[in-house]
Design a protein around this motif. Sequence first.
Motif, PDB file in Angstrom:
ATOM      1  N   PHE A 198      -3.182   0.714  -3.633  1.00  0.00           N
ATOM      2  CA  PHE A 198      -2.006   0.000  -3.729  1.00  0.00           C
ATOM      3  C   PHE A 198      -0.781   0.822  -4.349  1.00  0.00           C
ATOM      4  N   MET A 199       0.230   0.671  -3.791  1.00  0.00           N
ATOM      5  CA  MET A 199       1.351   1.220  -4.416  1.00  0.00           C
ATOM      6  C   MET A 199       2.244   0.418  -5.654  1.00  0.00           C
ATOM      7  N   ALA A 200       1.908  -0.851  -5.567  1.00  0.00           N
ATOM      8  CA  ALA A 200       2.388  -1.846  -6.363  1.00  0.00           C
ATOM      9  C   ALA A 200       1.434  -2.842  -6.486  1.00  0.00           C
ATOM     10  N   PRO A 201       1.475  -3.687  -7.768  1.00  0.00           N
ATOM     11  CA  PRO A 201       0.463  -4.658  -7.938  1.00  0.00           C
ATOM     12  C   PRO A 201       0.688  -5.793  -6.833  1.00  0.00           C
ATOM     13  N   PRO A 202      -0.577  -6.428  -6.717  1.00  0.00           N
ATOM     14  CA  PRO A 202      -0.708  -7.424  -5.541  1.00  0.00           C
ATOM     15  C   PRO A 202       0.031  -8.898  -5.949  1.00  0.00           C
ATOM     16  N   LEU A 203       0.398  -9.605  -5.159  1.00  0.00           N
ATOM     17  CA  LEU A 203       0.602 -10.943  -5.659  1.00  0.00           C
ATOM     18  C   LEU A 203      -0.298 -11.960  -4.945  1.00  0.00           C
ATOM     19  N   ALA A 204      -0.805 -12.703  -5.586  1.00  0.00           N
ATOM     20  CA  ALA A 204      -1.843 -13.462  -4.962  1.00  0.00           C
ATOM     21  C   ALA A 204      -1.564 -14.913  -5.660  1.00  0.00           C
ATOM     22  N   PHE A 205      -1.613 -16.077  -4.728  1.00  0.00           N
ATOM     23  CA  PHE A 205      -1.502 -17.504  -5.038  1.00  0.00           C
ATOM     24  C   PHE A 205      -2.325 -18.327  -4.246  1.00  0.00           C
ATOM     25  N   SER A 206      -2.535 -19.407  -4.579  1.00  0.00           N
ATOM     26  CA  SER A 206      -3.383 -20.494  -3.752  1.00  0.00           C
ATOM     27  C   SER A 206      -2.529 -21.831  -3.841  1.00  0.00           C
ATOM     28  N   VAL A 207      -2.496 -22.505  -2.805  1.00  0.00           N
ATOM     29  CA  VAL A 207      -1.826 -23.719  -2.833  1.00  0.00           C
ATOM     30  C   VAL A 207      -2.576 -24.847  -1.819  1.00  0.00           C
ATOM     31  N   GLN A 208      -1.996 -26.069  -1.948  1.00  0.00           N
ATOM     32  CA  GLN A 208      -2.583 -26.877  -0.876  1.00  0.00           C
ATOM     33  C   GLN A 208      -1.627 -27.734  -0.531  1.00  0.00           C
ATOM     34  N   GLN A 209      -2.022 -28.340   0.622  1.00  0.00           N
ATOM     35  CA  GLN A 209      -0.905 -29.117   1.365  1.00  0.00           C
ATOM     36  C   GLN A 209      -0.530 -30.355   0.926  1.00  0.00           C
ATOM     37  N   VAL A 210       0.560 -30.974   0.431  1.00  0.00           N
ATOM     38  CA  VAL A 210       0.752 -32.233   0.327  1.00  0.00           C
ATOM     39  C   VAL A 210       1.649 -32.917   1.249  1.00  0.00           C
ATOM     40  N   ILE A 211       1.300 -34.365   1.366  1.00  0.00           N
ATOM     41  CA  ILE A 211       1.941 -34.970   2.157  1.00  0.00           C
ATOM     42  C   ILE A 211       2.478 -36.392   1.803  1.00  0.00           C
ATOM     43  N   PHE A 264       0.806  -1.298  -0.026  1.00  0.00           N
ATOM     44  CA  PHE A 264      -0.020   0.109  -0.049  1.00  0.00           C
ATOM     45  C   PHE A 264       0.941   1.112   0.029  1.00  0.00           C
ATOM     46  N   ARG A 265       0.180   2.323  -0.546  1.00  0.00           N
ATOM     47  CA  ARG A 265       0.896   3.475  -0.403  1.00  0.00           C
ATOM     48  C   ARG A 265       0.915   4.057   1.131  1.00  0.00           C
ATOM     49  N   PRO A 266       2.012   4.394   1.728  1.00  0.00           N
ATOM     50  CA  PRO A 266       2.254   4.492   2.950  1.00  0.00           C
ATOM     51  C   PRO A 266       1.153   5.486   3.511  1.00  0.00           C
ATOM     52  N   ASP A 267       0.549   6.554   2.910  1.00  0.00           N
ATOM     53  CA  ASP A 267      -0.794   7.294   3.226  1.00  0.00           C
ATOM     54  C   ASP A 267      -2.011   6.519   3.309  1.00  0.00           C
ATOM     55  N   ALA A 268      -2.079   5.485   2.786  1.00  0.00           N
ATOM     56  CA  ALA A 268      -3.210   4.666   2.209  1.00  0.00           C
ATOM     57  C   ALA A 268      -3.489   3.476   3.484  1.00  0.00           C
ATOM     58  N   VAL A 269      -2.331   3.013   4.373  1.00  0.00           N
ATOM     59  CA  VAL A 269      -2.419   2.111   5.206  1.00  0.00           C
ATOM     60  C   VAL A 269      -3.848   2.072   6.023  1.00  0.00           C
ATOM     61  N   ALA A 270      -4.084   3.428   6.745  1.00  0.00           N
ATOM     62  CA  ALA A 270      -5.133   3.512   7.799  1.00  0.00           C
ATOM     63  C   ALA A 270      -6.411   3.231   6.932  1.00  0.00           C
ATOM     64  N   ASP A 271      -6.616   3.562   5.406  1.00  0.00           N
ATOM     65  CA  ASP A 271      -7.698   3.534   4.825  1.00  0.00           C
ATOM     66  C   ASP A 271      -7.894   1.664   4.750  1.00  0.00           C
ATOM     67  N   PHE A 272      -6.925   1.196   4.241  1.00  0.00           N
ATOM     68  CA  PHE A 272      -6.849  -0.266   4.072  1.00  0.00           C
ATOM     69  C   PHE A 272      -7.389  -0.900   5.515  1.00  0.00           C
ATOM     70  N   LEU A 273      -6.765  -0.464   6.485  1.00  0.00           N
ATOM     71  CA  LEU A 273      -7.134  -1.226   8.012  1.00  0.00           C
ATOM     72  C   LEU A 273      -8.554  -1.140   8.207  1.00  0.00           C
ATOM     73  N   ARG A 274      -9.021   0.200   7.617  1.00  0.00           N
ATOM     74  CA  ARG A 274     -10.636   0.571   8.045  1.00  0.00           C
ATOM     75  C   ARG A 274     -11.315  -0.376   7.018  1.00  0.00           C
ATOM     76  N   ILE A 275     -11.133  -0.665   5.822  1.00  0.00           N
ATOM     77  CA  ILE A 275     -11.919  -1.289   4.945  1.00  0.00           C
ATOM     78  C   ILE A 275     -11.694  -2.811   5.415  1.00  0.00           C
ATOM     79  N   PHE A 276     -10.526  -3.436   5.957  1.00  0.00           N
ATOM     80  CA  PHE A 276     -10.383  -4.878   6.211  1.00  0.00           C
ATOM     81  C   PHE A 276     -11.194  -5.026   7.677  1.00  0.00           C
ATOM     82  N   GLY A 277     -11.066  -4.293   8.477  1.00  0.00           N
ATOM     83  CA  GLY A 277     -11.836  -4.097   9.816  1.00  0.00           C
ATOM     84  C   GLY A 277     -13.251  -4.324   9.568  1.00  0.00           C
ATOM     85  N   ALA A 278     -13.772  -3.575   8.539  1.00  0.00           N
ATOM     86  CA  ALA A 278     -15.180  -3.529   8.390  1.00  0.00           C
ATOM     87  C   ALA A 278     -15.524  -4.822   7.748  1.00  0.00           C
ATOM     88  N   SER A 279     -14.753  -5.387   6.800  1.00  0.00           N
ATOM     89  CA  SER A 279     -15.418  -6.770   6.002  1.00  0.00           C
ATOM     90  C   SER A 279     -14.790  -7.918   6.553  1.00  0.00           C
TER      91      SER A 279
END
Length: 106
Positions: A82-95, A10-25
């Motif tokens: 965002f300040m940079a593109p996100p990185l998202a991935f899904s994984v599953q455990q293997v044994i 996140f842009r440093p000035d946008a962190v508080a906004d993100f935390l509000r969005i996350f907290g509300a959702s």
Amino acid sequence: MILRVVRMTFRPDAVADFLRIFGASEEKIRQVPGCRHLELWQDVDQPQVYCTYSHWDSVAALDDYRRSALFGEVWPATKALFMAPPLAFSVQQVIPNEAGPVASLG
């Protein structure tokens, strides 16, 4: 089960906004069918970098969430910070198992 990690810078000035969005959702996201777990992590060296870590019953359950009205509200508002593109991935455990070198738990 799949594990989903989304790393967001996140842009440093946008962190508080993100935390509000996350907290509300966050509780709404936890109530989505197929979501079994949700955490928010903060990078120890880069305080403007956060990751969500979630457990989903299946790829289909995650995809259903990604097509939901809730996601349609949360993601665009988050993405605008965002300040940079996100990185998202899904994984599953293997044994290891007797049938072969590894087996999926999903």
